[in-house]
Design a protein around this motif. Sequence first.
Motif, PDB file in Angstrom:
ATOM      1  N   TYR A   1       0.794  -1.226   0.000  1.00 25.39           N
ATOM      2  CA  TYR A   1       0.000   0.000   0.000  1.00 25.39           C
ATOM      3  C   TYR A   1       0.830   1.282   0.000  1.00 25.39           C
ATOM      4  O   TYR A   1       0.371   2.306  -0.486  1.00 25.39           O
ATOM      5  N   ILE A   2       2.043   1.258   0.535  1.00 27.17           N
ATOM      6  CA  ILE A   2       2.819   2.485   0.676  1.00 27.17           C
ATOM      7  C   ILE A   2       4.055   2.470  -0.240  1.00 27.17           C
ATOM      8  O   ILE A   2       4.158   3.282  -1.162  1.00 27.17           O
ATOM      9  N   GLU A   3       4.973   1.535  -0.008  1.00 25.20           N
ATOM     10  CA  GLU A   3       6.243   1.534  -0.734  1.00 25.20           C
ATOM     11  C   GLU A   3       6.079   1.297  -2.230  1.00 25.20           C
ATOM     12  O   GLU A   3       6.758   1.938  -3.034  1.00 25.20           O
ATOM     13  N   HIS A   4       5.208   0.374  -2.619  1.00 27.35           N
ATOM     14  CA  HIS A   4       5.023   0.064  -4.037  1.00 27.35           C
ATOM     15  C   HIS A   4       3.672   0.539  -4.554  1.00 27.35           C
ATOM     16  O   HIS A   4       3.305   0.244  -5.681  1.00 27.35           O
ATOM     17  N   GLY A   5       2.966   1.253  -3.731  1.00 34.84           N
ATOM     18  CA  GLY A   5       1.660   1.782  -4.113  1.00 34.84           C
ATOM     19  C   GLY A   5       1.717   3.292  -4.124  1.00 34.84           C
ATOM     20  O   GLY A   5       2.522   3.896  -4.831  1.00 34.84           O
ATOM     21  N   ASP A   6       0.919   3.893  -3.326  1.00 34.83           N
ATOM     22  CA  ASP A   6       0.824   5.349  -3.234  1.00 34.83           C
ATOM     23  C   ASP A   6       1.583   5.812  -1.992  1.00 34.83           C
ATOM     24  O   ASP A   6       1.171   5.513  -0.877  1.00 34.83           O
ATOM     25  N   PRO A   7       2.699   6.558  -2.168  1.00 32.21           N
ATOM     26  CA  PRO A   7       3.467   7.006  -0.995  1.00 32.21           C
ATOM     27  C   PRO A   7       2.619   7.805  -0.003  1.00 32.21           C
ATOM     28  O   PRO A   7       2.922   7.841   1.179  1.00 32.21           O
ATOM     29  N   GLY A   8       1.558   8.422  -0.453  1.00 35.92           N
ATOM     30  CA  GLY A   8       0.661   9.141   0.438  1.00 35.92           C
ATOM     31  C   GLY A   8      -0.513   8.295   0.873  1.00 35.92           C
ATOM     32  O   GLY A   8      -1.409   8.775   1.562  1.00 35.92           O
TER      33      GLY A   8
END
Length: 177
Positions: free
Chosen positions: A110-117
């Motif tokens: 969700y964060i590192e390979h998705g949306d950083p926000g």
Amino acid sequence: MSRLRIATIWLGGCSGCHMSLLDLDEWLIELATRADLVYSPIADAKRFPPDVDLTLIEGAIANDEHLELAHTARRHSKIIVSFGDCAVTGNVTALRNPLGPAQNVLQQVYIEHGDPGGVIPHDPGIVPVLLDKVVPVHHVIPVDYYLPGCPPSAPRIRALLEALIEGREPAADIRYG
């Protein structure tokens, strides 16, 4: 002879085992004369029923809902079959295990390979709670038979079902729990 009550469950897997079950084609009509499908993603039943004779469990245990359904199936089923390689070994579903605990996996997705926000879903009911480790079915409940294969072939599924319907032990290539 009373009709056999059969259930099938789809946990963490691809549904290929259920597709192989459907590959039984015309034999499914004969099966329907001897057994009732009382719970399955194919039948769209919402609650696992009591007094099930045979339950085929496809997929590995990957989240809290899988864990709960596996325990419910064991309580209400005379015979449990680990149906396919994900249920037997964890297989592809367990490939996330080397990534570490569930929180690490969610952070990466969700964060590192998705949306950083972005944010990791955490409100109850949105996403089932992932277990830290994906495990095969026999790690959480006793299993009576193992039908390996990715997916098991329709003839092997038929041989298992015919043996159990007739009250015989399945062939030697079906491993016992």
